[in-house]
Design a protein around this motif. Sequence first.
Motif, PDB file in Angstrom:
ATOM      1  N   CYS A  32     -30.129  -9.028 -29.641  1.00  0.00           N
ATOM      2  CA  CYS A  32     -30.660 -10.386 -29.528  1.00  0.00           C
ATOM      3  C   CYS A  32     -30.764 -11.006 -30.915  1.00  0.00           C
ATOM      4  N   ILE A  33     -30.189 -12.186 -31.048  1.00  0.00           N
ATOM      5  CA  ILE A  33     -30.276 -12.926 -32.301  1.00  0.00           C
ATOM      6  C   ILE A  33     -31.318 -14.018 -32.096  1.00  0.00           C
ATOM      7  N   GLY A  34     -32.295 -14.070 -32.945  1.00  0.00           N
ATOM      8  CA  GLY A  34     -33.354 -15.063 -32.798  1.00  0.00           C
ATOM      9  C   GLY A  34     -34.460 -14.556 -31.878  1.00  0.00           C
ATOM     10  N   PRO A  35     -35.450 -15.388 -31.619  1.00  0.00           N
ATOM     11  CA  PRO A  35     -36.611 -14.946 -30.838  1.00  0.00           C
ATOM     12  C   PRO A  35     -36.337 -14.814 -29.341  1.00  0.00           C
ATOM     13  N   GLY A  36     -35.366 -15.512 -28.798  1.00  0.00           N
ATOM     14  CA  GLY A  36     -35.075 -15.456 -27.368  1.00  0.00           C
ATOM     15  C   GLY A  36     -35.817 -16.542 -26.609  1.00  0.00           C
ATOM     16  N   VAL A  37     -35.492 -16.670 -25.334  1.00  0.00           N
ATOM     17  CA  VAL A  37     -36.119 -17.702 -24.498  1.00  0.00           C
ATOM     18  C   VAL A  37     -37.491 -17.231 -24.034  1.00  0.00           C
ATOM     19  N   LYS A  38     -38.359 -18.179 -23.698  1.00  0.00           N
ATOM     20  CA  LYS A  38     -39.718 -17.820 -23.270  1.00  0.00           C
ATOM     21  C   LYS A  38     -39.771 -17.374 -21.823  1.00  0.00           C
ATOM     22  N   ARG A  73     -29.466 -13.183 -20.973  1.00  0.00           N
ATOM     23  CA  ARG A  73     -30.400 -13.923 -21.817  1.00  0.00           C
ATOM     24  C   ARG A  73     -31.315 -12.915 -22.494  1.00  0.00           C
ATOM     25  N   CYS A  74     -31.649 -13.218 -23.718  1.00  0.00           N
ATOM     26  CA  CYS A  74     -32.654 -12.429 -24.417  1.00  0.00           C
ATOM     27  C   CYS A  74     -33.993 -13.120 -24.216  1.00  0.00           C
ATOM     28  N   LEU A  75     -34.943 -12.366 -23.740  1.00  0.00           N
ATOM     29  CA  LEU A  75     -36.274 -12.892 -23.478  1.00  0.00           C
ATOM     30  C   LEU A  75     -37.163 -12.556 -24.663  1.00  0.00           C
TER      31      LEU A  75
END
Length: 100
Positions: A32-38, A73-75
């Motif tokens: 996962c790149i970045g914080p991911g979706v909420k 998706r990255c959560l």
Amino acid sequence: MSVKGMVIALTVIVCATVVQGFPMFKGGRCLCIGPGVKAVKVADIEKATIIYPSNSCDKIEVIINLKARKGQRCLNPKSKQASIIIKKIQRMNFLKHQIV
């Protein structure tokens, strides 16, 4: 071989052995790149996977596979939905490994 040539060869060998021990990427190889979706629609979730910190990535990753070939998706692991999913998967794994 001259003394100067020996010193250069020895310096190259020492530098090569020192550099070999350094990691190439400081952040590691996280999926996962970045914080991911909420959050993700619960109806769209096909499978959830938790990847715990390791030598290659120093953070928890929650990867959601979506139905109907919508991809992954990255959560964000700090989100409310991710914490619920993490607890649910941990509980399922605990119950799977219990001796009855």
